[in-house]
Design a protein around this motif. Sequence first.
Motif, mmCIF file in Angstrom:
data_model
loop_
_atom_site.group_PDB
_atom_site.id
_atom_site.type_symbol
_atom_site.label_atom_id
_atom_site.label_comp_id
_atom_site.label_asym_id
_atom_site.label_seq_id
_atom_site.Cartn_x
_atom_site.Cartn_y
_atom_site.Cartn_z
ATOM 1 N N THR A 199 -5.474 2.381 22.340
ATOM 2 C CA THR A 199 -5.461 1.091 22.224
ATOM 3 C C THR A 199 -6.289 0.382 21.050
ATOM 4 O O THR A 199 -5.915 -0.582 20.253
ATOM 5 C CB THR A 199 -6.121 0.469 23.514
ATOM 6 N N GLY A 200 -7.305 1.076 20.679
ATOM 7 C CA GLY A 200 -8.076 0.831 19.418
ATOM 8 C C GLY A 200 -7.205 0.885 18.117
ATOM 9 O O GLY A 200 -7.140 0.176 17.266
ATOM 10 N N THR A 201 -6.389 2.107 17.905
ATOM 11 C CA THR A 201 -5.303 2.031 17.010
ATOM 12 C C THR A 201 -4.372 0.933 16.900
ATOM 13 O O THR A 201 -4.247 0.551 16.014
ATOM 14 C CB THR A 201 -4.641 3.507 16.913
ATOM 15 N N GLY A 202 -3.963 0.617 18.123
ATOM 16 C CA GLY A 202 -3.066 -0.505 18.131
ATOM 17 C C GLY A 202 -3.749 -1.876 17.599
ATOM 18 O O GLY A 202 -2.836 -2.729 17.157
ATOM 19 N N ASN A 203 -4.659 -2.021 18.009
ATOM 20 C CA ASN A 203 -5.639 -3.166 17.579
ATOM 21 C C ASN A 203 -5.643 -3.291 16.238
ATOM 22 O O ASN A 203 -5.737 -4.368 15.587
ATOM 23 C CB ASN A 203 -6.824 -3.200 18.569
ATOM 24 N N ALA A 204 -6.021 -2.176 15.856
ATOM 25 C CA ALA A 204 -6.395 -2.032 14.188
ATOM 26 C C ALA A 204 -5.093 -2.437 13.484
ATOM 27 O O ALA A 204 -5.016 -3.408 12.577
ATOM 28 C CB ALA A 204 -6.809 -0.686 13.983
ATOM 29 N N LEU A 205 -3.824 -2.006 13.820
ATOM 30 C CA LEU A 205 -2.483 -1.937 13.498
ATOM 31 C C LEU A 205 -2.202 -3.753 13.719
ATOM 32 O O LEU A 205 -1.562 -4.105 12.616
ATOM 33 C CB LEU A 205 -1.443 -1.363 13.976
ATOM 34 N N ALA A 206 -2.013 -4.159 14.656
ATOM 35 C CA ALA A 206 -2.064 -5.625 14.712
ATOM 36 C C ALA A 206 -2.999 -6.446 14.124
ATOM 37 O O ALA A 206 -2.521 -7.535 13.468
ATOM 38 C CB ALA A 206 -2.272 -5.663 16.347
ATOM 39 N N ALA A 207 -4.371 -6.116 13.732
ATOM 40 C CA ALA A 207 -5.227 -6.905 13.152
ATOM 41 C C ALA A 207 -4.811 -6.850 11.302
ATOM 42 O O ALA A 207 -4.735 -8.092 10.916
ATOM 43 C CB ALA A 207 -6.583 -6.532 13.318
ATOM 44 N N ALA A 208 -4.105 -5.704 11.201
ATOM 45 C CA ALA A 208 -3.915 -5.613 10.004
ATOM 46 C C ALA A 208 -2.572 -6.387 9.341
ATOM 47 O O ALA A 208 -2.436 -7.121 8.410
ATOM 48 C CB ALA A 208 -3.512 -4.119 9.316
ATOM 49 N N GLN A 209 -1.709 -6.497 10.560
ATOM 50 C CA GLN A 209 -0.235 -7.230 10.450
ATOM 51 C C GLN A 209 -0.794 -8.551 10.421
ATOM 52 O O GLN A 209 -0.371 -9.444 9.820
ATOM 53 C CB GLN A 209 0.371 -6.829 11.549
ATOM 54 N N CYS A 210 -1.587 -9.113 11.299
ATOM 55 C CA CYS A 210 -2.066 -10.621 11.502
ATOM 56 C C CYS A 210 -2.581 -11.037 10.098
ATOM 57 O O CYS A 210 -2.461 -12.367 9.832
ATOM 58 C CB CYS A 210 -3.114 -10.681 12.636
ATOM 59 N N ALA A 211 -3.418 -10.245 9.546
ATOM 60 C CA ALA A 211 -4.093 -10.585 8.176
ATOM 61 C C ALA A 211 -3.278 -10.623 7.108
ATOM 62 O O ALA A 211 -3.571 -11.070 5.885
ATOM 63 C CB ALA A 211 -5.379 -9.458 7.955
ATOM 64 N N GLY A 212 -1.978 -9.763 7.494
ATOM 65 C CA GLY A 212 -1.085 -9.700 6.087
ATOM 66 C C GLY A 212 -1.381 -8.563 5.280
ATOM 67 O O GLY A 212 -1.032 -8.740 4.031
ATOM 68 N N ALA A 213 -2.472 -7.769 5.737
ATOM 69 C CA ALA A 213 -2.555 -6.664 4.841
ATOM 70 C C ALA A 213 -1.606 -5.618 4.471
ATOM 71 O O ALA A 213 -0.639 -5.405 5.172
ATOM 72 C CB ALA A 213 -3.796 -5.558 5.570
ATOM 73 N N SER A 214 -1.519 -5.330 2.950
ATOM 74 C CA SER A 214 -0.274 -4.604 2.548
ATOM 75 C C SER A 214 -0.625 -3.292 2.940
ATOM 76 O O SER A 214 0.365 -2.468 2.142
ATOM 77 C CB SER A 214 -0.293 -5.109 1.079
ATOM 78 N N ARG A 215 -1.840 -2.684 3.118
ATOM 79 C CA ARG A 215 -1.971 -1.225 3.058
ATOM 80 C C ARG A 215 -2.864 -1.050 4.329
ATOM 81 O O ARG A 215 -3.882 -1.567 4.607
ATOM 82 C CB ARG A 215 -2.981 -0.856 1.810
ATOM 83 N N VAL A 216 -2.639 0.108 4.973
ATOM 84 C CA VAL A 216 -3.296 0.643 6.314
ATOM 85 C C VAL A 216 -3.493 2.190 6.143
ATOM 86 O O VAL A 216 -2.539 2.870 5.804
ATOM 87 C CB VAL A 216 -2.528 0.208 7.707
ATOM 88 N N ILE A 217 -4.620 2.553 6.273
ATOM 89 C CA ILE A 217 -4.929 3.953 6.277
ATOM 90 C C ILE A 217 -5.586 4.234 7.807
ATOM 91 O O ILE A 217 -6.849 3.771 8.042
ATOM 92 C CB ILE A 217 -5.960 4.505 5.137
ATOM 93 N N ALA A 218 -4.988 5.145 8.528
ATOM 94 C CA ALA A 218 -5.626 5.482 9.770
ATOM 95 C C ALA A 218 -5.853 6.947 10.047
ATOM 96 O O ALA A 218 -5.184 7.793 9.458
ATOM 97 C CB ALA A 218 -4.419 5.075 10.833
ATOM 98 N N PHE A 219 -7.177 7.494 10.170
ATOM 99 C CA PHE A 219 -7.657 8.690 10.224
ATOM 100 C C PHE A 219 -7.559 9.001 11.697
ATOM 101 O O PHE A 219 -7.716 7.979 12.424
ATOM 102 C CB PHE A 219 -9.110 8.696 9.913
ATOM 103 N N SER A 220 -7.106 10.097 11.894
ATOM 104 C CA SER A 220 -6.998 10.426 13.295
ATOM 105 C C SER A 220 -7.112 12.128 13.438
ATOM 106 O O SER A 220 -7.365 12.757 12.391
ATOM 107 C CB SER A 220 -5.593 10.243 13.927
ATOM 108 N N SER A 221 -7.131 12.790 14.744
ATOM 109 C CA SER A 221 -7.257 13.763 14.818
ATOM 110 C C SER A 221 -6.326 14.267 16.296
ATOM 111 O O SER A 221 -6.098 13.520 17.195
ATOM 112 C CB SER A 221 -8.510 14.756 14.827
ATOM 113 N N VAL A 222 -6.221 15.461 16.734
ATOM 114 C CA VAL A 222 -5.605 15.897 18.026
ATOM 115 C C VAL A 222 -6.755 15.364 19.098
ATOM 116 O O VAL A 222 -6.254 15.005 20.269
ATOM 117 C CB VAL A 222 -5.485 17.121 17.931
#
Length: 105
Positions: A77-100
């Motif tokens: 959900t946190g990742t979904g929220n971060a992506l939605a926030a980026a979209q809402c802001a009109g951000a042209s770039r998103v970098i997402a760190f993750s692991s298993v």
Amino acid sequence: MRVLVTGSSGLIGAATVKLLLAEGHEVVGFDRTEGHDILDGAALAKAAHGCAAVVHAARARKAGADLGESFITHNVTGTGNALAAAQCAGASRVIAFSSVNAIGV
């Protein structure tokens, strides 16, 4: 460039903030140590306002953490929220760190 960094006080996030500042970028930090909650989509969207990029490094991973449903929900959900926030802001770039570990493995 104005950049939102989630998990800005963590290992990856803090290093990212340091690098961005050294390169002359404006950084908006979003971290639980500052009272922020990655599950609060409205607060995250507000923080992302005016940001051209989002670096998502916030994760629920601690030694000995319960790897149950709430752990997985927090990460997914946190990742979904971060992506939605980026979209809402009109951000042209998103970098997402993750692991298993983000899915509790």
